[in-house]
Design a protein around this motif. Structure first.
Motif, mmCIF file in Angstrom:
data_model
loop_
_atom_site.group_PDB
_atom_site.id
_atom_site.type_symbol
_atom_site.label_atom_id
_atom_site.label_comp_id
_atom_site.label_asym_id
_atom_site.label_seq_id
_atom_site.Cartn_x
_atom_site.Cartn_y
_atom_site.Cartn_z
ATOM 1 N N GLY A 115 58.103 42.135 107.198
ATOM 2 C CA GLY A 115 57.607 41.654 105.920
ATOM 3 C C GLY A 115 58.748 41.150 105.057
ATOM 4 O O GLY A 115 59.867 40.959 105.514
ATOM 5 N N THR A 117 60.161 41.192 100.659
ATOM 6 C CA THR A 117 59.996 41.561 99.253
ATOM 7 C C THR A 117 60.466 40.388 98.410
ATOM 8 O O THR A 117 61.566 39.878 98.600
ATOM 9 C CB THR A 117 60.818 42.820 98.895
ATOM 10 N N THR A 135 55.836 43.076 97.337
ATOM 11 C CA THR A 135 56.152 43.272 98.747
ATOM 12 C C THR A 135 54.989 42.808 99.621
ATOM 13 O O THR A 135 53.829 43.153 99.368
ATOM 14 C CB THR A 135 56.469 44.758 99.023
ATOM 15 N N TYR A 136 55.339 42.042 100.636
ATOM 16 C CA TYR A 136 54.361 41.549 101.603
ATOM 17 C C TYR A 136 54.666 42.166 102.959
ATOM 18 O O TYR A 136 55.820 42.448 103.268
ATOM 19 C CB TYR A 136 54.445 40.024 101.735
ATOM 20 N N LYS A 137 53.630 42.365 103.754
ATOM 21 C CA LYS A 137 53.825 42.833 105.127
ATOM 22 C C LYS A 137 53.186 41.828 106.082
ATOM 23 O O LYS A 137 52.271 41.090 105.708
ATOM 24 C CB LYS A 137 53.222 44.222 105.319
ATOM 25 N N GLU A 139 50.821 41.070 108.910
ATOM 26 C CA GLU A 139 49.637 41.696 109.491
ATOM 27 C C GLU A 139 48.853 40.630 110.242
ATOM 28 O O GLU A 139 48.322 39.703 109.629
ATOM 29 C CB GLU A 139 48.785 42.292 108.361
ATOM 30 N N LYS A 146 51.458 44.188 100.373
ATOM 31 C CA LYS A 146 51.591 45.554 100.873
ATOM 32 C C LYS A 146 51.085 46.559 99.840
ATOM 33 O O LYS A 146 50.417 47.523 100.155
ATOM 34 C CB LYS A 146 53.058 45.846 101.211
ATOM 35 N N ASP A 147 51.429 46.309 98.587
ATOM 36 C CA ASP A 147 51.049 47.230 97.514
ATOM 37 C C ASP A 147 49.757 46.770 96.867
ATOM 38 O O ASP A 147 49.348 45.624 97.002
ATOM 39 C CB ASP A 147 52.145 47.277 96.463
#
Length: 152
Positions: A115, A117, A135-137, A139, A146-147
């Protein structure tokens, strides 16, 4: 429906290039322009390291092209040698309306990037926190938040 189209073109920020970009966004109804990178667009047009020339280019881009045509112009600038710094003239970070530093995130066990940030170093449009982090993940091959963040 709303069809989204995209494309790529070689472009230099000399006077002819600026007029070409203005005409392009105006007559084609362009909503967003992404330029990679700040250093390459200045090649042969102006000195990437010169604060006055960079400031003039950013002001023209913002005041003559972006604002009147309601278009977003994003210019990517790669990191400088100091950790978390930008490269080139200081005006790249000072004159822009928004500056975001992207930091890769890695899985603690596997050390594989999973990911990114986005840390907002500057955001003139922010009402609450101009220095926020998002923040990104990764997927299923897509970047997702993410959050639990409110999207504004």
């Amino acid at each position: 429906g709303n069809e989204i189209s995209q494309g790529q073109q070689v472009w230099y920020a000399n006077i002819n290039g600026i007029i070409k970009l203005e005409n392009f966004v105006q007559y084609k109804g362009i909503d967003a322009v992404f330029i990679d990178s700040a250093k390459s667009l200045s090649s042969g047009a102006f000195n990437y390291l010169d604060n006055v020339q960079v400031r003039d280019f950013i002001r023209i881009s913002r005041d003559v092209i972006a604002k009147p045509n309601n278009v977003h112009i994003e210019i990517l600038s790669h990191d400088g040698t100091a950790k978390g710094s930008h490269s080139g003239a200081k005006s790249w970070a000072e004159e822009s309306s928004m500056v975001i530093y992207l930091k890769p995130n890695s899985d603690e066990n596997t050390k594989i990037q999973n990911g990114v940030t986005a840390e907002f170093k500057k955001d003139r449009a922010a009402n609450i926190n101009p220095r926020r982090r998002v923040t990104y993940k990764l997927e299923e091959c897509e970047m997702v938040l993410k959050d639990d963040k409110e999207i504004v």
